[in-house]
Motif scaffolding. Sequence first.
Motif, PDB file in Angstrom:
ATOM      1  N   ILE A 170       0.847  -1.195   0.000  1.00  0.00           N
ATOM      2  CA  ILE A 170       0.000   0.000   0.000  1.00  0.00           C
ATOM      3  C   ILE A 170       0.884   1.248   0.000  1.00  0.00           C
ATOM      4  O   ILE A 170       1.796   1.358   0.822  1.00  0.00           O
ATOM      5  CB  ILE A 170      -0.930   0.014   1.225  1.00  0.00           C
ATOM      6  N   ARG A 173       0.803   7.269   0.999  1.00  0.00           N
ATOM      7  CA  ARG A 173      -0.302   8.232   1.045  1.00  0.00           C
ATOM      8  C   ARG A 173      -1.641   7.548   1.309  1.00  0.00           C
ATOM      9  O   ARG A 173      -2.572   8.173   1.827  1.00  0.00           O
ATOM     10  CB  ARG A 173      -0.359   9.038  -0.256  1.00  0.00           C
ATOM     11  N   LYS A 174      -1.752   6.254   0.960  1.00  0.00           N
ATOM     12  CA  LYS A 174      -2.991   5.530   1.217  1.00  0.00           C
ATOM     13  C   LYS A 174      -3.009   4.951   2.632  1.00  0.00           C
ATOM     14  O   LYS A 174      -4.074   4.588   3.140  1.00  0.00           O
ATOM     15  CB  LYS A 174      -3.147   4.386   0.197  1.00  0.00           C
ATOM     16  N   SER A 179      -6.715   9.079   5.091  1.00  0.00           N
ATOM     17  CA  SER A 179      -7.049   8.422   3.824  1.00  0.00           C
ATOM     18  C   SER A 179      -7.741   7.090   4.077  1.00  0.00           C
ATOM     19  O   SER A 179      -8.727   6.747   3.414  1.00  0.00           O
ATOM     20  CB  SER A 179      -5.783   8.198   2.989  1.00  0.00           C
ATOM     21  N   LEU A 180      -7.227   6.317   5.046  1.00  0.00           N
ATOM     22  CA  LEU A 180      -7.841   5.031   5.380  1.00  0.00           C
ATOM     23  C   LEU A 180      -9.266   5.218   5.883  1.00  0.00           C
ATOM     24  O   LEU A 180     -10.181   4.492   5.489  1.00  0.00           O
ATOM     25  CB  LEU A 180      -7.009   4.315   6.446  1.00  0.00           C
ATOM     26  N   MET A 183     -11.587   6.142   3.027  1.00  0.00           N
ATOM     27  CA  MET A 183     -11.792   4.994   2.153  1.00  0.00           C
ATOM     28  C   MET A 183     -12.778   4.006   2.774  1.00  0.00           C
ATOM     29  O   MET A 183     -13.722   3.538   2.120  1.00  0.00           O
ATOM     30  CB  MET A 183     -10.454   4.302   1.892  1.00  0.00           C
ATOM     31  N   VAL A 252      -9.612   1.688  -4.426  1.00  0.00           N
ATOM     32  CA  VAL A 252      -8.975   2.888  -3.867  1.00  0.00           C
ATOM     33  C   VAL A 252      -7.481   2.677  -3.635  1.00  0.00           C
ATOM     34  O   VAL A 252      -6.663   3.536  -3.941  1.00  0.00           O
ATOM     35  CB  VAL A 252      -9.667   3.293  -2.550  1.00  0.00           C
ATOM     36  N   VAL A 253      -7.106   1.510  -3.117  1.00  0.00           N
ATOM     37  CA  VAL A 253      -5.706   1.263  -2.767  1.00  0.00           C
ATOM     38  C   VAL A 253      -4.826   1.146  -4.005  1.00  0.00           C
ATOM     39  O   VAL A 253      -3.704   1.672  -4.048  1.00  0.00           O
ATOM     40  CB  VAL A 253      -5.583  -0.016  -1.909  1.00  0.00           C
TER      41      VAL A 253
END
Length: 272
Positions: A170, A173-174, A179-180, A183, A252-253
Amino acid sequence: MTTATLDDSKYAKGTGIFSIYKNVEFPSDVKKRCMALLELGTETLLANNFIILDFVPYPGLGEIGENDVLYYSWILSESHRVLIYNPKTKTLIDELYTCSPEKDGRIMFEKTSKKLGQPNKNHMLNEIVSKEIALQEEPDKLFHSVQTASDKFKLASEKNFCVSAVFFDIPDRKLDEDSLEDMLTIALNKDDQKPVIESACRYDPQGYTYIHQSSKHFAGLHSYPGTLKSAHLSLIGTGNAILSVLEDVETVVYKSKKKEPTISIKIVAENF
């Protein structure tokens, strides 16, 4: 000034425990039933020296519906545990994920079984969040897409599943906590029934645990933003609901990555 990358490799191999207990009698009084479930979960966790950081009761603790299914979860320093009790069927589901190499949950399981009797079903599994170790020890559990895993396991159904998934490689930035959370909130609330209860814990210096509970599904995520660059996701719900979440997280990832995704997906239990 750049922040040094945390070596979180000591958490590369954890443990998952999934148990189903039948004919579990809790008090008929709803308030006492809630307290009994809270006490069972808390006491057996403390017996195993787990560190409890937060408690999340769904749909609540107190004067709730007489036939409401209770989803009670604990955020731990070592990750999470959820107890799901259906008062109509008198069935209790117990799911634990611990990243601790020392606390594998066996004492918790033994204490719970002593109180309730032996479970009708029990699964204990290695939870590997290191891509290198997974390639060596569990290559058959690795997939390059959620769809491939779904086809193999026939996830697209209304059967109940407990699924353990790990997303590897991952981008930093994710793995950022904001961000997590964005998401997961989108993936889990897309068509969810309300109310929804969510809770999160941010660790020092790095790492993040997120719990989501609704009448549709339970989700527990724990991130490893140091050297491991992975995130572990536990899901309980129908196959269709779980598949939707896994596909959204995958999109998303990995949507901007040029190389193939690597995802570990295990069916812990099904049709329960």
